[in-house]
Design a protein around this motif. Structure first.
Motif, short mmCIF file in Angstrom:
data_model
loop_
_atom_site.label_atom_id
_atom_site.label_comp_id
_atom_site.label_asym_id
_atom_site.label_seq_id
_atom_site.Cartn_x
_atom_site.Cartn_y
_atom_site.Cartn_z
N ALA A 176 10.40 -3.84 -14.95
CA ALA A 176 11.19 -4.50 -13.52
C ALA A 176 11.74 -5.29 -13.37
CB ALA A 176 10.35 -4.28 -12.07
N SER A 177 13.19 -5.21 -13.11
CA SER A 177 13.99 -6.03 -13.43
C SER A 177 14.74 -6.15 -11.43
CB SER A 177 15.49 -6.04 -13.99
OG SER A 177 15.22 -5.27 -15.25
N GLY A 178 14.84 -6.52 -11.09
CA GLY A 178 15.81 -7.38 -9.55
C GLY A 178 16.66 -8.64 -9.16
N ASP A 179 15.98 -9.06 -8.33
CA ASP A 179 16.66 -10.16 -7.78
C ASP A 179 15.59 -11.03 -6.90
OD1 ASP A 179 19.53 -9.82 -7.97
OD2 ASP A 179 19.11 -8.27 -6.66
N ASN B 235 12.51 -8.75 -4.96
CA ASN B 235 13.61 -7.95 -4.98
C ASN B 235 13.90 -6.67 -6.27
OD1 ASN B 235 13.94 -8.23 -1.81
ND2 ASN B 235 15.13 -9.84 -2.78
N PRO B 236 12.70 -6.25 -6.45
CA PRO B 236 12.62 -5.30 -8.03
C PRO B 236 13.35 -4.21 -7.58
CG PRO B 236 10.60 -5.84 -7.10
CD PRO B 236 11.29 -6.36 -6.31
N GLU B 237 14.39 -3.99 -8.92
CA GLU B 237 14.74 -2.71 -8.92
C GLU B 237 14.32 -1.60 -9.73
OE1 GLU B 237 18.65 -3.91 -10.90
OE2 GLU B 237 19.04 -4.94 -9.13
N LYS C 53 12.61 -4.27 -0.99
CA LYS C 53 12.86 -5.42 -0.82
C LYS C 53 11.57 -6.07 0.17
CE LYS C 53 18.32 -5.12 -0.98
NZ LYS C 53 19.23 -5.27 -0.17
N GLU C 54 10.69 -7.45 -0.72
CA GLU C 54 10.10 -7.67 0.12
C GLU C 54 9.74 -8.22 1.84
OE1 GLU C 54 6.96 -9.56 -2.51
OE2 GLU C 54 8.46 -10.39 -2.68
#
Length: 151
Positions: A55-58, A69-71, A143-144
């Motif tokens: 998982a990638s994200g911010d 906030n993983p995609e 998004k947590e």
């Protein structure tokens, strides 16, 4: 709300799946990459929700906490026979769409992530693994609501 402090997004997703009750039926959960799923799925008899790695994200950093906030890619799959007809395949896909809907509703009820609403694109999974499975794959950003405290 899912009880207890859970720090990783994966543990939060797993807690949501474990809290699901789908018509009294068992639901399996995996957190793995496709190669690992390919090996493990042969031993599974029930529908499976797979949080697909990687998982990638911010990472959202503020003065008091870090939120992940993983995609995420999440698959809803079930085993099938090799030589099934289109009606059987369609029925499995519809069941997996319903399982996806129940997962998203439980995810929203958990208040662990911002609400998922609106259109949610899915991709049909058919003949994707060595085992005969079919289902759907969704991509969404988790998004947590509450991250890891820095204080």
């Amino acid at each position: 709300m899912v009880e207890g402090k859970i720090t990783s997004v994966e543990k939060k997703v797993k807690s949501v799946v474990e809290a699901m009750n789908v018509d009294g039926a068992a639901i399996n959960y995996m957190f793995a990459n496709w190669a690992q799923v390919n090996v493990k799925i042969g031993k599974v008899k029930e529908p499976t929700i797979v949080y697909v790695l990687p998982a990638s994200g911010d990472i959202d950093i503020s003065w008091k906490e870090i939120k992940d906030n993983p995609e995420a890619k999440i698959a809803f799959i079930d085993r099938t026979n090799f030589d099934f007809d289109g009606e059987e395949n369609d029925e499995i896909i519809e069941r997996m769409k319903h399982l996806c809907y129940q997962f998203v509703m439980k995810l929203n009820e958990s208040e662990l992530f911002e609400k998922i609403e609106g259109k949610l694109h899915y991709q049909v999974i058919y003949n994707h693994l060595d085992e005969n499975v079919t289902g759907i794959l969704i991509s969404l950003t988790l998004k947590e609501v509450e991250g890891t405290s820095l204080c």
